[in-house]
Enzyme design. Structure first.
Site, PDB file in Angstrom:
ATOM      1  N   GLY A  19      -4.066  -3.389  -7.554  1.00 50.89           N
ATOM      2  CA  GLY A  19      -4.700  -2.327  -8.523  1.00 50.89           C
ATOM      3  C   GLY A  19      -4.222  -0.928  -7.683  1.00 50.89           C
ATOM      4  O   GLY A  19      -3.963   0.199  -8.489  1.00 50.89           O
ATOM      5  N   GLU A  20      -4.351  -0.895  -6.461  1.00 56.33           N
ATOM      6  CA  GLU A  20      -4.153   0.401  -5.994  1.00 56.33           C
ATOM      7  C   GLU A  20      -2.669   1.107  -6.256  1.00 56.33           C
ATOM      8  O   GLU A  20      -2.390   1.888  -6.345  1.00 56.33           O
ATOM      9  CB  GLU A  20      -4.350   0.326  -4.345  1.00 56.33           C
ATOM     10  CG  GLU A  20      -5.646   0.272  -3.840  1.00 56.33           C
ATOM     11  CD  GLU A  20      -5.940   0.127  -2.419  1.00 56.33           C
ATOM     12  OE1 GLU A  20      -5.047   0.286  -1.777  1.00 56.33           O
ATOM     13  OE2 GLU A  20      -6.704  -0.091  -2.041  1.00 56.33           O
ATOM     14  N   THR A  22      -0.637  -0.016  -9.067  1.00 58.34           N
ATOM     15  CA  THR A  22      -0.033   0.084 -10.366  1.00 58.34           C
ATOM     16  C   THR A  22      -1.152   0.149 -11.500  1.00 58.34           C
ATOM     17  O   THR A  22      -0.697   0.097 -12.629  1.00 58.34           O
ATOM     18  CB  THR A  22       0.800  -0.919 -10.683  1.00 58.34           C
ATOM     19  OG1 THR A  22       0.100  -2.557 -10.500  1.00 58.34           O
ATOM     20  CG2 THR A  22       2.121  -1.002  -9.760  1.00 58.34           C
ATOM     21  N   GLU A  85      -5.556 -15.144  -6.311  1.00 58.78           N
ATOM     22  CA  GLU A  85      -5.123 -15.478  -7.779  1.00 58.78           C
ATOM     23  C   GLU A  85      -4.018 -16.069  -7.973  1.00 58.78           C
ATOM     24  O   GLU A  85      -3.662 -16.923  -8.569  1.00 58.78           O
ATOM     25  CB  GLU A  85      -5.187 -14.196  -8.384  1.00 58.78           C
ATOM     26  CG  GLU A  85      -6.513 -13.683  -9.024  1.00 58.78           C
ATOM     27  CD  GLU A  85      -6.289 -12.255  -9.846  1.00 58.78           C
ATOM     28  OE1 GLU A  85      -7.441 -11.632 -10.023  1.00 58.78           O
ATOM     29  OE2 GLU A  85      -5.194 -12.004 -10.186  1.00 58.78           O
TER      30      GLU A  85
END
Length: 556
Positions: A19-20, A22, A85
């Site tokens: 997340g940080e 893209t 994940e």
């Protein structure tokens, strides 16, 4: 117990990303483009309902997504969440056939595979955490996770992926359009419907999965053999979905026997194979010989995965495969058939004999079709076990009977089970009878009927002596029946054995000679034989007494 029983795919695409790096840039643009292209896409901050726990919902979403896009960016490895994940994504790829597309965003595949640069820095921190951890148990747990993360990164880096640096001159919008095109192609290639309830299929197909993924450059052919309804096609579809992305081209030719019997059937199969391998390109083929040349040209330079489902004639193999040396090194071919001898003539490398389900697996599969859950409803267990016993591990029978009994009350179940003991279920019989109809002549058909009616459980050598005396060529006939998966010989006591539904089929064929008058049938056994003899005896006594009265002879 491993099963995919619950649900079909809920999403086309699952997005795995840091997340940080893209979330508000590349991944956000990709997510929007996927939605606009009509692909149902899961992204953690958009798709999980409030109040749901991420660690419970994400694995479920991964499993229910046909494709996972793994966006590998500079600080990807700094997120233990992303790495966990990724492990789950690759596990689902192995066990359920979900596809994986790695996207290398401002990183090289070699950095990911060898954990260099920022990836190496992240793992150095993890290893320091392992050493600094005072609790031995927690230290071992973290060390195991780190080892799994490294293996997952090596594995995903080896997959065919998209590298931003090498494509579209680093224009992200063009790069995203290329990703959309690849996703569309992948979805087309994994669109085979395998069915909703696959009980332990990963275990049943494990050996072939290992063979498909062995990485060797030799050409391999494997035959999946077994009686009708045993699950050959289901296993082949599962393997195709799981592995087609590993090859440059792939084709699944369904129902080869049925299609080849139609006008220009073999030519149609050739056209389909070429269209699949050449990604939709249409080839003009007017006869089998011309098709063979076209296939040779297409297959000699591509590593392909081919599945030929339900083959029963050598000419069907020749029309598609011809000589094995056509195939490019690393290509794999799966053939499903009821005839083992057919494949020996084609020098098949391996034969995988499909066995029936055990009682636990059978009860679960039957319950899904009868009760829409993995166990019987209260009060139905004994009846369900009777169906399991009757089906004897045959998935087709479990599915057909489960569907037909679903929603019925116990009285109907009782009546249906009593009928099954006298008359086999028609849909099951029709599927099994294909093997009988494929026997090459009346000699083998009559031999099969005699064995089904009289010799199941008898010594093979004794049976050969008896039937040779009746004019049969019994040894070659038994060989042919075994080849069609209609008969087997117990290796421990040399007795002839037959799946009881195959035996029931033989007796039903005989019963159809005359359903109302057993005396007109070609063969009789057990109670009906005694009934006919008793009836004939009574008739003979009556005729004799009538004759004596007519000629004036007293019976006293």
């Amino acid at each position: 117990m491993a099963t995919t029983s619950g649900s079909p795919f809920a999403y086309h695409v699952f997005l795995n990303f840091r997340g940080e790096d893209t979330r508000k840039t590349f991944t956000d643009h990709l997510y929007t483009a996927l939605l606009q292209a009509g692909f149902q896409t899961f992204r953690d901050n958009e798709s999980i309902e409030r109040g749901k726990y991420l660690n419970l919902e994400l694995p479920k979403a991964i499993k229910q997504s046909r494709i996972s896009i793994v966006v590998l960016s500079k600080t990807y490895a700094s997120s233990t969440w992303c790495l966990d994940e990724l492990v789950t994504i690759l596990e689902c790829s192995q066990t359920h056939g979900n596809a994986v597309l790695p996207v290398f965003y401002d990183v090289e595949p070699s950095e990911v595979k060898k954990q260099l640069g920022s990836f190496g820095e992240a793992f150095l921190r993890y290893e320091n955490e392992v050493e600094a951890e005072g609790d031995r148990e927690r230290s071992l747990e973290l060390a195991t996770r780190v080892k799994g993360w490294k293996a997952a990164l090596r594995q995903v880096a080896d997959l065919t992926g998209m590298v931003l640096k090498n494509q579209a001159d680093r224009h992200e919008s063009k790069f995203i359009q290329k990703i959309l095109k690849v996703i569309g192609e992948k979805l087309k290639r994994i669109a085979l419907n395998v069915g909703p309830h696959l009980i332990d299929i990963d275990l049943r197909a494990r050996n072939i999965t290992s063979w498909l993924q062995d990485g060797l450059n030799d050409v391999g052919i494997v035959a999946i053999c077994g009686m009708g309804g045993i699950g050959k096609t289901t296993i082949a579809k599962y393997l195709y979905n799981l592995n087609c992305e590993r090859f440059k081209g792939s084709s699944f030719l369904a129902s080869v026997r049925e299609v080849s019997e139609q006008p220009d059937g073999l030519v149609r199969l050739q056209r389909q194979l070429l269209s699949d391998v050449l990604k939709g390109k249409k080839e003009k083929i007017y006869n089998v010989d011309q098709g063979i040349v076209r296939i040779k040209e297409a297959l000699c330079c591509r590593k392909v995965l081919l599945v030929l489902d339900d083959v029963d004639q050598v000419d069907q193999l020749n029309a598609v495969l011809g000589m094995r040396d056509w195939l490019c090194p690393g290509s794999k071919v799966i053939i499903t058939t009821r005839q083992k001898q057919l494949l020996k003539a084609s020098e098949v490398c391996q034969v995988h004999q499909v066995s029936g389900m055990d009682d636990i697996e059978s009860l679960e599969l039957f319950s899904w079709y009868a009760f829409a859950q993995d166990h019987p409803n209260e009060g139905y267990m004994d009846y369900s076990k009777r169906v399991v016993y009757y089906s004897d591990g045959l998935p087709l029978a479990l599915q057909v009977l489960g569907s037909s009994l679903s929603g019925k009350n116990i009285d109907v179940w009782e009546s249906a089970l009593e009928k099954l003991e006298a008359i086999p279920e028609g849909q099951i019989l029709k599927k099994l009878k294909i093997s009988y109809d494929s026997l090459q002549d009346d000699h083998d058909k009559n031999l099969y009927l005699d064995i089904a009616c009289f010799f199941v459980g008898k010594d093979k050598d004794w049976t050969i002596t008896i039937l040779d005396g009746c004019g049969f060529f019994t040894k070659i006939g038994i060989h042919n029946l075994i080849d069609r998966c209609l008969l087997r010989v117990n290796r421990y006591d040399n007795k002839l054995m037959m799946h009881h539904l195959i035996q029931d089929m033989g007796r039903e064929i005989v019963r159809q000679d005359s359903t109302d008058e057993p005396g007109k049938r070609s063969r009789l056994w057990h109670k009906e034989a005694f009934d006919v003899l008793r009836e004939k005896t009574v008739m003979i006594i009556y005729l004799m007494s009538t004759y004596m009265v007519l000629v004036g002879v007293s019976l006293n």
